[in-house]
Scaffold this active site. Structure first.
Site: not given
Ligand code: AMP
Length: 176
Positions: A64, A101
């Site tokens: 995205r 996550e």
């Molecule tokens: P992080 O590495 O944990 O900061 O996760 C970020 C990436 O995971 C981003 O590229 C988001 O597109 C996706 N992502 C993580 N959690 C969510 C969520 N709750 N809703 C949408 N996208 C998420």
């Protein structure tokens, strides 16, 4: 066109419970993208304070981050560089693994995508644990890029992802 408010953008983000797995509330940004005025508003606000000539390239994170990053690059008149999931880039790459996550991942960048000293702005849709952005930052630092900012549409503050990006100017338009 009347200026887009953060409240309008926030109202268009769809919360999808238990996607892609139980306990995760997914922030679906597709309704924002589908609305021309809101989409432009997001790009305008992501680039707020970024003066023409202050950035050489915009970096977007798979997948995205490509949408916002590419639109922002065109608007600013600079090039766009993708940080992709492992195995997708055809040329020589640097790779970095990280936990996110839900699950784990490896991201990659072409070794010649950014020249040493180039000023880059990193964009993604959402900051959760910060693992993805920190991995992208690691790749950019290996290329000798100067990261002038890291900007997200959404920040999930309770996951404290910002702590993993310490030392860099981090901005988010909406936080939860
Ligand atoms: P992080 O590495 O944990 O900061 O996760 C970020 C990436 O995971 C981003 O590229 C988001 O597109 C996706 N992502 C993580 N959690 C969510 C969520 N709750 N809703 C949408 N996208 C998420």
């Amino acid at each position: 066109m009347t200026p887009v408010t953060v409240a309008e953008i926030e109202a268009a983000i769809r919360n999808v419970p238990d996607f892609p797995k139980p306990g995760i509330q997914f922030k679906d940004i597709t309704p924002v993208l589908a609305d021309a005025r809101l989409f432009r508003g997001v790009i305008d606000q992501m680039l707020d304070g970024v003066t023409p000539g202050s950035v050489d390239k915009i970096i977007g994170i798979d997948a995205r981050g490509f949408i916002f990053g590419a639109a922002a690059a065109v608007q600013l008149g600079v090039g766009f560089v993708p940080v992709r999931k492992k195995g997708k880039l055809p040329w020589a790459t640097h790779e970095q693994s990280y936990d996110l996550e839900y699950g784990s991942n490896t991201v990659a960048i072409h070794v010649d995508a950014v020249s040493p000293g180039e000023r880059v702005l990193l964009l993604d849709d959402l900051l959760a644990t910060g693992g993805t952005a920190a991995a992208a930052m690691n790749l950019l630092e290996r290329l000798g890029a100067q990261v002038i900012g890291v900007t997200f549409l959404i920040e999930l503050k309770f996951l404290q992802g910002r702590a993993r990006l310490e030392g860099h100017p981090v901005r988010s338009l909406i936080s939860y």
